[in-house]
Motif scaffolding. Structure first.
Motif, PDB file in Angstrom:
ATOM      1  N   THR A   1       1.018  -1.005  -0.056  1.00  0.00           N
ATOM      2  CA  THR A   1       0.156   0.148  -0.014  1.00  0.00           C
ATOM      3  C   THR A   1       0.687   1.253  -0.019  1.00  0.00           C
ATOM      4  O   THR A   1       0.290   2.333  -0.181  1.00  0.00           O
ATOM      5  CB  THR A   1      -0.826  -0.124   1.053  1.00  0.00           C
ATOM      6  OG1 THR A   1      -0.112  -0.303   2.369  1.00  0.00           O
ATOM      7  CG2 THR A   1      -2.208  -1.003   1.174  1.00  0.00           C
ATOM      8  N   SER A   2       2.162   1.255   0.235  1.00  0.00           N
ATOM      9  CA  SER A   2       3.098   2.406   0.065  1.00  0.00           C
ATOM     10  C   SER A   2       3.256   2.725  -1.309  1.00  0.00           C
ATOM     11  O   SER A   2       3.434   3.819  -1.560  1.00  0.00           O
ATOM     12  CB  SER A   2       4.197   1.949   0.778  1.00  0.00           C
ATOM     13  OG  SER A   2       4.229   2.028   2.221  1.00  0.00           O
ATOM     14  N   ALA A   3       3.031   1.731  -2.283  1.00  0.00           N
ATOM     15  CA  ALA A   3       3.319   2.073  -3.648  1.00  0.00           C
ATOM     16  C   ALA A   3       4.366   2.644  -4.043  1.00  0.00           C
ATOM     17  O   ALA A   3       4.628   3.585  -4.930  1.00  0.00           O
ATOM     18  CB  ALA A   3       1.874   2.947  -4.102  1.00  0.00           C
ATOM     19  N   ASP A   4       5.397   2.218  -3.349  1.00  0.00           N
ATOM     20  CA  ASP A   4       6.707   2.762  -3.806  1.00  0.00           C
ATOM     21  C   ASP A   4       7.713   2.138  -4.552  1.00  0.00           C
ATOM     22  O   ASP A   4       8.878   2.411  -5.089  1.00  0.00           O
ATOM     23  CB  ASP A   4       7.647   3.090  -2.542  1.00  0.00           C
ATOM     24  CG  ASP A   4       7.742   2.010  -1.612  1.00  0.00           C
ATOM     25  OD1 ASP A   4       7.053   0.882  -1.873  1.00  0.00           O
ATOM     26  OD2 ASP A   4       8.273   2.211  -0.535  1.00  0.00           O
TER      27      ASP A   4
ATOM     28  N   GLY B   1       2.133   0.502   4.531  1.00  0.00           N
ATOM     29  CA  GLY B   1       1.436   1.396   4.329  1.00  0.00           C
ATOM     30  C   GLY B   1       0.265   1.592   5.530  1.00  0.00           C
ATOM     31  O   GLY B   1      -0.121   2.343   6.091  1.00  0.00           O
ATOM     32  N   ILE B   2      -0.355   0.172   5.704  1.00  0.00           N
ATOM     33  CA  ILE B   2      -1.186   0.031   6.605  1.00  0.00           C
ATOM     34  C   ILE B   2      -0.615  -1.184   7.652  1.00  0.00           C
ATOM     35  O   ILE B   2       0.197  -1.891   7.036  1.00  0.00           O
ATOM     36  CB  ILE B   2      -2.386  -0.865   5.891  1.00  0.00           C
ATOM     37  CG1 ILE B   2      -3.294   0.048   5.197  1.00  0.00           C
ATOM     38  CG2 ILE B   2      -3.466  -1.185   7.316  1.00  0.00           C
ATOM     39  CD1 ILE B   2      -3.697   1.412   5.579  1.00  0.00           C
ATOM     40  N   ALA B   3      -0.620  -0.924   8.830  1.00  0.00           N
ATOM     41  CA  ALA B   3      -0.318  -2.038   9.871  1.00  0.00           C
ATOM     42  C   ALA B   3      -1.153  -3.174   9.984  1.00  0.00           C
ATOM     43  O   ALA B   3      -2.411  -2.922  10.267  1.00  0.00           O
ATOM     44  CB  ALA B   3       0.208  -1.096  11.221  1.00  0.00           C
TER      45      ALA B   3
ATOM     46  N   ALA C   1       0.906   4.979   5.766  1.00  0.00           N
ATOM     47  CA  ALA C   1       0.094   5.895   5.089  1.00  0.00           C
ATOM     48  C   ALA C   1      -0.015   7.414   4.942  1.00  0.00           C
ATOM     49  O   ALA C   1       0.113   8.262   4.176  1.00  0.00           O
ATOM     50  CB  ALA C   1      -1.286   5.222   5.041  1.00  0.00           C
ATOM     51  N   LEU C   2      -0.491   7.542   6.399  1.00  0.00           N
ATOM     52  CA  LEU C   2      -0.706   9.206   6.818  1.00  0.00           C
ATOM     53  C   LEU C   2       0.514   9.600   6.951  1.00  0.00           C
ATOM     54  O   LEU C   2       0.672  10.884   6.627  1.00  0.00           O
ATOM     55  CB  LEU C   2      -1.602   9.220   8.010  1.00  0.00           C
ATOM     56  CG  LEU C   2      -2.887   8.641   7.736  1.00  0.00           C
ATOM     57  CD1 LEU C   2      -3.660   8.747   9.121  1.00  0.00           C
ATOM     58  CD2 LEU C   2      -3.763   9.252   6.701  1.00  0.00           C
ATOM     59  N   ILE C   3       1.718   9.078   7.469  1.00  0.00           N
ATOM     60  CA  ILE C   3       2.939   9.730   7.613  1.00  0.00           C
ATOM     61  C   ILE C   3       3.582  10.137   6.341  1.00  0.00           C
ATOM     62  O   ILE C   3       4.043  11.113   6.187  1.00  0.00           O
ATOM     63  CB  ILE C   3       4.018   8.737   8.304  1.00  0.00           C
ATOM     64  CG1 ILE C   3       3.524   8.356   9.566  1.00  0.00           C
ATOM     65  CG2 ILE C   3       5.319   9.343   8.303  1.00  0.00           C
ATOM     66  CD1 ILE C   3       4.310   7.309  10.480  1.00  0.00           C
ATOM     67  N   ASP C   4       3.613   9.126   5.113  1.00  0.00           N
ATOM     68  CA  ASP C   4       4.134   9.446   3.885  1.00  0.00           C
ATOM     69  C   ASP C   4       3.291  10.696   3.522  1.00  0.00           C
ATOM     70  O   ASP C   4       3.887  11.527   2.537  1.00  0.00           O
ATOM     71  CB  ASP C   4       3.629   8.319   3.120  1.00  0.00           C
ATOM     72  CG  ASP C   4       4.392   7.084   3.252  1.00  0.00           C
ATOM     73  OD1 ASP C   4       5.599   7.351   4.018  1.00  0.00           O
ATOM     74  OD2 ASP C   4       4.361   6.014   2.728  1.00  0.00           O
ATOM     75  N   ILE C   5       2.056  10.864   3.485  1.00  0.00           N
ATOM     76  CA  ILE C   5       1.208  11.997   3.169  1.00  0.00           C
ATOM     77  C   ILE C   5       1.745  13.559   3.516  1.00  0.00           C
ATOM     78  O   ILE C   5       2.154  14.199   2.872  1.00  0.00           O
ATOM     79  CB  ILE C   5      -0.245  11.995   3.157  1.00  0.00           C
ATOM     80  CG1 ILE C   5      -0.737  10.945   2.519  1.00  0.00           C
ATOM     81  CG2 ILE C   5      -1.088  13.107   2.945  1.00  0.00           C
ATOM     82  CD1 ILE C   5      -2.200  10.521   2.762  1.00  0.00           C
TER      83      ILE C   5
ATOM     84  N   LEU D   1      -9.743   4.624   3.285  1.00  0.00           N
ATOM     85  CA  LEU D   1     -10.013   5.250   4.628  1.00  0.00           C
ATOM     86  C   LEU D   1      -8.959   6.111   4.986  1.00  0.00           C
ATOM     87  O   LEU D   1      -9.247   7.336   4.962  1.00  0.00           O
ATOM     88  CB  LEU D   1     -10.171   4.297   5.554  1.00  0.00           C
ATOM     89  CG  LEU D   1     -10.449   5.055   7.041  1.00  0.00           C
ATOM     90  CD1 LEU D   1     -11.780   5.976   7.208  1.00  0.00           C
ATOM     91  CD2 LEU D   1     -10.662   4.032   8.199  1.00  0.00           C
ATOM     92  N   PHE D   2      -7.730   5.877   4.969  1.00  0.00           N
ATOM     93  CA  PHE D   2      -6.747   6.749   5.365  1.00  0.00           C
ATOM     94  C   PHE D   2      -5.820   7.341   4.006  1.00  0.00           C
ATOM     95  O   PHE D   2      -4.806   7.139   3.832  1.00  0.00           O
ATOM     96  CB  PHE D   2      -5.592   5.865   5.997  1.00  0.00           C
ATOM     97  CG  PHE D   2      -6.335   5.038   7.425  1.00  0.00           C
ATOM     98  CD1 PHE D   2      -6.656   6.076   8.522  1.00  0.00           C
ATOM     99  CD2 PHE D   2      -6.595   3.754   7.648  1.00  0.00           C
ATOM    100  CE1 PHE D   2      -7.340   5.548   9.456  1.00  0.00           C
ATOM    101  CE2 PHE D   2      -7.258   3.281   8.630  1.00  0.00           C
ATOM    102  CZ  PHE D   2      -7.553   4.267   9.628  1.00  0.00           C
TER     103      PHE D   2
END
Length: 388
Positions: free
Chosen positions: A10-13, A169-171, A192-196, A246-247
């Motif tokens: 989910t980090s899509a990196d 991205g999700i735990a 997920a939110l940290i990356d944003i 969601l996030f």
């Protein structure tokens, strides 16, 4: 059996590739990691994937293009890994990139991963297993966390409740306890939110909080943390799963608009603490006495320090130290394990984890250069997984 596993989370990196030799020895399955690599997404592909992950309408042409380009990238990555290793790959398992994981009132109604397996089958000549979540969803399950089958086999036989934690991205955690059914679920956001927040500060569209340096410069904003911790998802009972549906950025902005005093590194510090608290709360609620972590979040020392504070006297280690499996190779190795199970007619999901009505054989198979010839199905799952 030599299996190549490919994972994009989910980090899509980028793409993780693992070439794994799996062999049954009595009731134990032996895993040997033969080769691994990390392949960063080209900038244009990464940008387009991130567009698909935002909760906005996108043109169908973008979906089709990403599906094909990711398929070609997977094909080249596995072909190069196999060629460099000198091994003979018998099966490729590709997770693809999750772009939708739809949850309504706690029920997963659809899950969708992009990455066309035909490109991999054509390039490598190997059969390819893909779409490994949908069958569990069709059986009434969450389709996640898939890592639970590997965690269950790795941690079987322990004498106290242990959690395998993945920080992508999700735990998500898998709790393996003696004499009890294994459970697993997504605890909430990891990166997920940290990356944003990090991308907004750095101006880098695919940036992240490298080594936790942004969080280290900030202070946790207690009021913002309290607001974030009130998210109803955290109070739901397992089985449950979530994602960037969601996030996402708009979700974060709803909280930030109420706390204009929270800016820059303070936001990153607060989101880092949010990840640590929600993971620790989930572990404590299930009586966990030790935690074995993997995923990109383990490379963030500020996040790990926050986790250790939140966990208190519950020790935290990594799969590298605990079982000898490199954290960066765990999820790709998981894909290889799922492929081995499907090849031998065995379920890759546990009903106690996903909530499905029964365990299901995962995925769909695309033939390689020749016709598919599957072996006689095995009668039962292995009891343990041993990493060599």
């Amino acid at each position: 059996m030599i299996v190549a596993g490919l994972m994009s989370g989910t980090s899509a990196d980028g793409l993780d590739v693992a070439l794994v030799d799996l062999a049954l020895d009595g009731s134990a399955l032996d895993l040997r990691l033969l080769a691994r690599r990390e392949v960063a997404f080209p900038d244009a592909l990464a940008d387009d994937i991130l567009r698909l992950l935002e909760p906005r309408d996108v043109p169908l042409s973008l979906v089709s293009s990403v599906d094909a380009r990711l398929g070609r990238l997977c094909a080249e990555a596995v072909a190069e890994t196999v060629a460099d290793s000198g091994a003979e790959c018998e099966l490729v398992v590709m997770h693809g990139q999750t772009v939708r994981h739809d949850v309504t009132d706690g029920v997963v109604t659809a899950t969708w991963q992009l990455g066309q397996p035909a490109w991999v089958a054509e390039r490598t000549g190997c059969p390819v297993l893909s779409d490994v979540r949908s069958r569990d969803v069709a059986a009434g399950g969450q389709g996640a966390p898939l890592a639970s089958i590997l965690d269950h086999l790795l941690l079987a036989g322990g004498d106290e409740p242990t959690a395998a934690l993945n920080l992508g991205g999700i735990a998500n955690i898998t709790v393996v306890a003696p004499g009890e059914d294994t459970i697993a679920f997504d605890t909430g956001p990891a990166n997920a939110l940290i990356d944003i927040a990090a991308r907004r500060i750095t101006g880098q569209p695919r940036g992240f909080d490298r080594d936790g340096k942004l969080a280290a410069r900030g202070e946790v904003v207690p009021e913002l943390l309290t607001d974030l911790m009130a998210e109803p998802y955290y109070a739901l009972r397992a089985p449950k799963s979530t994602g960037k549906e969601l996030f996402h950025g708009d979700y974060l902005d709803r909280f930030l608009s109420q706390r204009p005093e929270a800016t820059g590194p303070d936001v990153v510090a607060t989101l880092t603490e949010l990840t640590a608290r929600t993971v620790a709360d989930a572990c404590v609620a299930h009586g966990v006495r030790s935690v074995v972590a993997s995923g990109g979040g383990t490379r963030n020392p500020v996040l790990l320090a926050a986790l250790r504070r939140a966990l208190g006297d519950v020790p935290l280690t990594t799969t590298d130290d605990a079982v000898g499996l490199p954290e960066g190779a765990k999820e790709a190795s998981l894909m290889a394990l799922i492929g081995w199970l499907t090849w031998h007619g065995l379920p890759a999901t546990l009903p106690s984890v996903t909530g499905a009505g029964h365990g299901t054989v995962a995925g769909r198979l695309s033939p390689g250069a020749g016709p598919l010839r599957l072996p006689e199905p095995l009668p039962t799952l292995p009891e343990t997984l041993r990493v060599h």
